[in-house]
Design an enzyme around this catalytic site. Structure first.
Site, PDB file in Angstrom:
ATOM      1  N   TYR A 121      12.928 -29.755   6.577  1.00 33.44           N
ATOM      2  CA  TYR A 121      14.183 -29.729   7.334  1.00 33.44           C
ATOM      3  C   TYR A 121      15.329 -29.267   6.443  1.00 33.44           C
ATOM      4  O   TYR A 121      16.192 -28.478   6.859  1.00 33.44           O
ATOM      5  CB  TYR A 121      14.475 -31.115   7.903  1.00 33.44           C
ATOM      6  CG  TYR A 121      15.888 -31.269   8.430  1.00 33.44           C
ATOM      7  CD1 TYR A 121      16.308 -30.567   9.558  1.00 33.44           C
ATOM      8  CD2 TYR A 121      16.805 -32.104   7.785  1.00 33.44           C
ATOM      9  CE1 TYR A 121      17.604 -30.697  10.038  1.00 33.44           C
ATOM     10  CE2 TYR A 121      18.095 -32.238   8.257  1.00 33.44           C
ATOM     11  CZ  TYR A 121      18.492 -31.539   9.381  1.00 33.44           C
ATOM     12  OH  TYR A 121      19.777 -31.663   9.844  1.00 33.44           O
ATOM     13  N   HIS A 122      15.329 -29.752   5.211  1.00 32.36           N
ATOM     14  CA  HIS A 122      16.374 -29.351   4.268  1.00 32.36           C
ATOM     15  C   HIS A 122      16.345 -27.850   4.024  1.00 32.36           C
ATOM     16  O   HIS A 122      17.376 -27.172   4.049  1.00 32.36           O
ATOM     17  CB  HIS A 122      16.194 -30.093   2.943  1.00 32.36           C
ATOM     18  CG  HIS A 122      16.835 -29.402   1.784  1.00 32.36           C
ATOM     19  ND1 HIS A 122      16.109 -28.699   0.853  1.00 32.36           N
ATOM     20  CD2 HIS A 122      18.129 -29.268   1.424  1.00 32.36           C
ATOM     21  CE1 HIS A 122      16.930 -28.171  -0.037  1.00 32.36           C
ATOM     22  NE2 HIS A 122      18.159 -28.501   0.285  1.00 32.36           N
ATOM     23  N   HIS A 123      15.157 -27.302   3.804  1.00 38.66           N
ATOM     24  CA  HIS A 123      15.044 -25.885   3.468  1.00 38.66           C
ATOM     25  C   HIS A 123      15.520 -24.977   4.603  1.00 38.66           C
ATOM     26  O   HIS A 123      16.256 -24.011   4.363  1.00 38.66           O
ATOM     27  CB  HIS A 123      13.602 -25.550   3.090  1.00 38.66           C
ATOM     28  CG  HIS A 123      13.292 -25.814   1.647  1.00 38.66           C
ATOM     29  ND1 HIS A 123      13.935 -25.166   0.622  1.00 38.66           N
ATOM     30  CD2 HIS A 123      12.409 -26.661   1.054  1.00 38.66           C
ATOM     31  CE1 HIS A 123      13.466 -25.588  -0.540  1.00 38.66           C
ATOM     32  NE2 HIS A 123      12.547 -26.505  -0.307  1.00 38.66           N
ATOM     33  N   GLU A 250      17.264 -31.206  -2.137  1.00 33.63           N
ATOM     34  CA  GLU A 250      18.598 -30.790  -2.480  1.00 33.63           C
ATOM     35  C   GLU A 250      19.089 -31.520  -3.669  1.00 33.63           C
ATOM     36  O   GLU A 250      19.993 -31.045  -4.303  1.00 33.63           O
ATOM     37  CB  GLU A 250      19.518 -31.075  -1.306  1.00 33.63           C
ATOM     38  CG  GLU A 250      20.911 -30.653  -1.468  1.00 33.63           C
ATOM     39  CD  GLU A 250      21.115 -29.229  -1.345  1.00 33.63           C
ATOM     40  OE1 GLU A 250      20.236 -28.490  -1.192  1.00 33.63           O
ATOM     41  OE2 GLU A 250      22.253 -28.847  -1.448  1.00 33.63           O
TER      42      GLU A 250
END
Length: 250
Positions: A121-123, A250
């Site tokens: 999800y972060h990427h 992150e």
């Protein structure tokens, strides 16, 4: 970037396909062992992030010192770092670096490591946001960039040391996660200020409300996910702190 909005969309779609196909392919196969390649990959990202931080942070400090807070949030960024070629270059490189950083997931898949929501999800979200934020000349973007460069320089160096089995005992992943959470807290604070300050500026503000809403959703969700990860991974039932590895985020 303005002329090629399809690039991040295509990258995210291919990323999702790779995860699905890659995990299915390795389901009944032995994991690969690309430790040396992984080590060099992490070291290169650490060095890149460190250089980026040294090129962006000084200009950020200079801008915060010479501009009022309302000017910082509302001036067109090109009036500031747009006149500084080195800073402008490393801001562009920061956005573009979100594409090769997708390869982090490649190593997770081929090594058959757990792929958690926070990771993928972060990427995809940071890639999409950075692209849109740069296209829209988001004034506080330089803060997000400097923070990310700083955390990544430390985080990827940690993973390099882990890959080559040279990590000192005092270099606990706990501190990496705390730095990541701190980054998200600052991100939330900056985006909240992005709603408060522009109405006080009295002139047209370069910070678009839609972009700031996206930033708040992004940083807010990251903060919740990192806190969830922190308490699940590092705290024990007795309230102590464990010594487990951090997630590569992150």
């Amino acid at each position: 970037m303005v002329k090629n909005p399809w690039l991040p969309v295509a990258a995210i779609l291919l990323y999702g396909i790779f995860i699905k196909v890659g995990r299915a392919y390795f389901h009944n196969r032995q994991p690969l062992s690309w430790r040396t390649t992984l080590a060099m990959w992490n070291l290169s990202l650490s060095v890149f992030s460190f250089i980026g931080f040294t090129r962006v942070a000084p200009h950020l400090i200079h801008t915060l010192y010479h501009y009022s807070i309302s000017e910082f949030f509302c001036f067109d960024p090109e009036q500031s770092y747009g006149s500084e070629p080195s800073t402008g270059l490393w801001l562009v490189l920061f956005v573009l670096s979100k594409f090769p950083e997708l390869l982090d997931t490649f190593f997770i898949v081929i090594h058959k490591k757990p792929l958690i929501l926070l990771h993928w999800y972060h990427h995809i979200s940071v890639l999409a946001y950075c692209w849109v934020s740069y296209v829209n000349n988001t004034p506080p973007g330089i803060i997000f960039c400097a923070m990310n460069y700083a955390v990544h320089a430390i985080m990827y160096f940690y993973y390099f040391l882990m890959a080559v089995k040279l990590k000192p005992k005092w270099f606990n992943s706990y501190y990496i996660t705390v730095a990541q959470i701190s980054q998200m807290v600052v991100g939330v604070i900056v985006t909240v200020l992005g709603f408060i300050i522009p109405p006080m500026y009295g002139k047209e503000c370069a910070l678009k409300k839609e972009n700031n809403i996206a930033a708040l959703i992004m940083y807010g969700s990251y903060l919740l996910l990192f806190l969830q990860f922190f308490f699940k991974r590092y705290t024990t039932k007795k309230g102590g702190v464990s010594n487990k590895k951090s997630t590569k985020e992150e």
